[in-house]
Enzyme design. Structure first.
Site, PDB file in Angstrom:
ATOM      1  NE  ARG A   1      -3.689  -2.182   2.507  1.00  0.00           N
ATOM      2  CZ  ARG A   1      -3.685  -3.057   3.521  1.00  0.00           C
ATOM      3  NH1 ARG A   1      -2.906  -2.877   4.575  1.00  0.00           N
ATOM      4  NH2 ARG A   1      -4.487  -4.098   3.490  1.00  0.00           N
TER       5      ARG A   1
ATOM      6  CG  ASP B   1     -14.977  -6.123  -0.707  1.00  0.00           C
ATOM      7  OD1 ASP B   1     -13.747  -6.338  -0.736  1.00  0.00           O
ATOM      8  OD2 ASP B   1     -15.792  -6.904  -0.163  1.00  0.00           O
TER       9      ASP B   1
ATOM     10  CB  ALA C   1     -14.543  -7.586  -8.191  1.00  0.00           C
TER      11      ALA C   1
ATOM     12  CB  CYS D   1      -3.334 -13.962  -0.763  1.00  0.00           C
ATOM     13  SG  CYS D   1      -5.119 -14.083  -0.870  1.00  0.00           S
TER      14      CYS D   1
HETATM   15  N1  SAH Z   1      -7.529  -5.118  -0.600  1.00  0.00           N
HETATM   16  C1  SAH Z   1      -8.042  -5.377   0.723  1.00  0.00           C
HETATM   17  C2  SAH Z   1      -8.036  -6.840   1.091  1.00  0.00           C
HETATM   18  C3  SAH Z   1      -8.797  -7.713   0.154  1.00  0.00           C
HETATM   19  S1  SAH Z   1      -9.266  -9.235   0.835  1.00  0.00           S
HETATM   20  C4  SAH Z   1      -7.239  -4.575   1.744  1.00  0.00           C
HETATM   21  O1  SAH Z   1      -6.254  -3.953   1.378  1.00  0.00           O
HETATM   22  O2  SAH Z   1      -7.613  -4.605   2.905  1.00  0.00           O
HETATM   23  C5  SAH Z   1     -10.366  -9.804  -0.363  1.00  0.00           C
HETATM   24  C6  SAH Z   1     -11.665  -9.054  -0.422  1.00  0.00           C
HETATM   25  O3  SAH Z   1     -12.391  -9.539  -1.547  1.00  0.00           O
HETATM   26  C7  SAH Z   1     -12.593  -9.220   0.755  1.00  0.00           C
HETATM   27  O4  SAH Z   1     -12.905  -7.957   1.292  1.00  0.00           O
HETATM   28  C8  SAH Z   1     -13.879  -9.877   0.185  1.00  0.00           C
HETATM   29  O5  SAH Z   1     -15.065  -9.350   0.744  1.00  0.00           O
HETATM   30  C9  SAH Z   1     -13.768  -9.501  -1.243  1.00  0.00           C
HETATM   31  N2  SAH Z   1     -14.423 -10.371  -2.244  1.00  0.00           N
HETATM   32  C10 SAH Z   1     -14.475 -11.708  -2.283  1.00  0.00           C
HETATM   33  N3  SAH Z   1     -15.064 -12.129  -3.426  1.00  0.00           N
HETATM   34  C11 SAH Z   1     -15.399 -11.010  -4.124  1.00  0.00           C
HETATM   35  C12 SAH Z   1     -16.020 -10.768  -5.381  1.00  0.00           C
HETATM   36  N4  SAH Z   1     -16.414 -11.778  -6.178  1.00  0.00           N
HETATM   37  N5  SAH Z   1     -16.181  -9.499  -5.776  1.00  0.00           N
HETATM   38  C13 SAH Z   1     -15.783  -8.473  -4.998  1.00  0.00           C
HETATM   39  N6  SAH Z   1     -15.179  -8.646  -3.807  1.00  0.00           N
HETATM   40  C14 SAH Z   1     -14.987  -9.885  -3.369  1.00  0.00           C
END
Ligand code: SAH
Length: 399
Positions: A209, A248, A283, A343
């Site tokens: 970040r 999200d 997403a 991840c």
């Molecule tokens: N970028 C974030 C962490 C992401 S963790 C940070 O910096 O804190 C992954 C995220 O993806 C979670 O918040 C989860 O709610 C979301 N997620 C899971 N499947 C998804 C989808 N199909 N579309 C959008 N978001 C999704």
């Protein structure tokens, strides 16, 4: 000292001697004695030679995770030394951060124990029966070494089921508010300690970040896909982005992201001209829609959840990563930046580069790599334990 011994099948000591801590149940020829779940056991090779010692997990496929390779006492002082070593690493690399992962399981030579510090509070995960059984010891040591105001046990991780452990959330010490305000890279964020995903916040991305600072020039248009509580989006905003679009699927995460935006604005950390649009959506659909509308971005961030937890589902995960990367690449102007993460441990570094390149080639674009990054230094990984290195973050300029 340990009472029972696990005798390995011939040859099965090799991986362990090379520094990997896991003994699989299929590798054990004989159990001498009658160890209880979580007891300390010795592991010896087929010829009876000492290999190491660790806690016994009879229900799990990984029936022992070695704690030590020496016949030394595994007592309070042993664990205190391990904890102090882990704490020293954090003060070395993050002298000014008060919200960091303090103990990262195998990566800190304490398999099954995760401890995150959020300012004055600690959140623990006990992921093996041996670690779970010694909860009072961890609480004692953590209180003595860190004097936290409260310790929460987030014992809701699904992996606990493999150990036959119940799932829930428990207060282990002091008192813990539902949410607390942390600072990361100098920026404030709310963390929902009880209701948030994992332990409430993804500390492993803090350095990635911060790296946005080197990419953002004033007024940029940024897309943050899988934004959770908005950390990448809000770092972008604080670093000068003009407009951020964040998406999200979790309504709770998006609600907290909005509150985080307010925190930043209240502290005057965002230029008045910067704006964020928070979207609650899938997403995959949302990206498709942006492409259909010919939208253009200067920077796209992709930080999806693990699309695969095993080798069997790698193919589906491959399609998932390819699709989101393909769409993000399409959305970028020539010279725009892609920050793309994975991840999933099973999608290793090489495979991840391959899938991103496939996406680029399908769109007839080329990626010029800026940097190839990984997890923050409070999530240390061991070269001898590939499973501890899970986060990939590729930064590239798209032409
Ligand atoms: N970028 C974030 C962490 C992401 S963790 C940070 O910096 O804190 C992954 C995220 O993806 C979670 O918040 C989860 O709610 C979301 N997620 C899971 N499947 C998804 C989808 N199909 N579309 C959008 N978001 C999704």
């Amino acid at each position: 000292m340990e009472s029972a011994r696990l005798v390995l099948k011939p040859g099965r000591q090799r991986r362990l001697l090379a520094g990997h801590p896991w003994v699989y149940s299929g590798e054990v020829a004989e159990i001498q004695g009658q160890p209880e779940p979580g007891d300390l056991v010795a592991v010896v090779d087929a010829a009876g030679r000492w290999v190491g010692q660790g806690f016994y997990s009879p229900k799990s496929q990984i029936c022992v995770r070695l704690l030590s390779r020496h016949p030394e006492p595994i007592d309070e002082e042993f664990f205190r030394r391990r904890i102090i070593t882990a704490l020293r690493r954090r003060s070395l690399f993050y002298p000014d951060e008060r919200s960091v992962r303090l103990i990262f399981s195998e990566g800190d030579f304490l398999p099954g124990l995760i401890v995150d510090r959020y300012e004055d509070y600690l959140v623990c995960q006990f992921l093996t029966v041996g670690v779970d059984r010694r909860r009072d010891l961890w609480v004692k040591l953590l209180v003595e070494e860190l004097s936290p105001r409260g310790i929460l046990g987030r014992q809701d991780a699904p992996v606990r089921e493999r150990e036959g452990l119940p799932r829930g959330i428990e207060l282990l010490y002091g008192s813990v508010p539902d949410r607390i305000k942390i600072r990361e890279n100098g920026l404030p964020f709310w963390v929902d300690l009880r209701g948030g995903q994992k332990t409430g916040y993804f500390l492993d991305q803090k350095e990635n970040r911060r790296q946005l600072r080197t990419l953002i020039t004033p007024g940029m248009r940024v897309l943050d896909a899988f934004s959770h509580t908005g950390s990448f989006a809000l770092h972008s905003l604080a670093y000068g982005a003009g407009e951020v679009v964040a998406v999200d699927i979790s309504a709770e995460a998006v609600a907290l992201a909005r509150e985080n935006e307010r925190l930043l604005r209240d502290e005057g950390l965002v230029p008045a001209s910067g704006s964020v649009r928070w979207e609650t959506a899938n997403a995959f659909d949302f990206l498709r829609e942006l492409v259909r509308k010919d939208e253009v971005f200067d920077l796209c961030i992709l930080d999806p959840p693990a699309f695969t937890k095993g080798r069997e589902t790698l193919e589906g995960a491959w399609r998932g990563y390819k699709e989101i990367n393909l769409r993000a690449i399409k959305l970028l102007r020539p010279g725009g930046f892609l920050v793309t993460c994975s991840c999933s441990y099973h999608m290793d570094f090489g495979l991840f580069l391959q899938v991103v390149q496939e996406a680029a080639s399908d769109t007839r674009r080329m990626l010029q790599v800026v940097e190839y990054r990984s997890q923050a230094k409070d999530h240390p990984y061991l070269l001898s334990v590939p499973e501890t290195a899970y986060l990939k973050c590729l930064i590239a300029q798209v032409f």
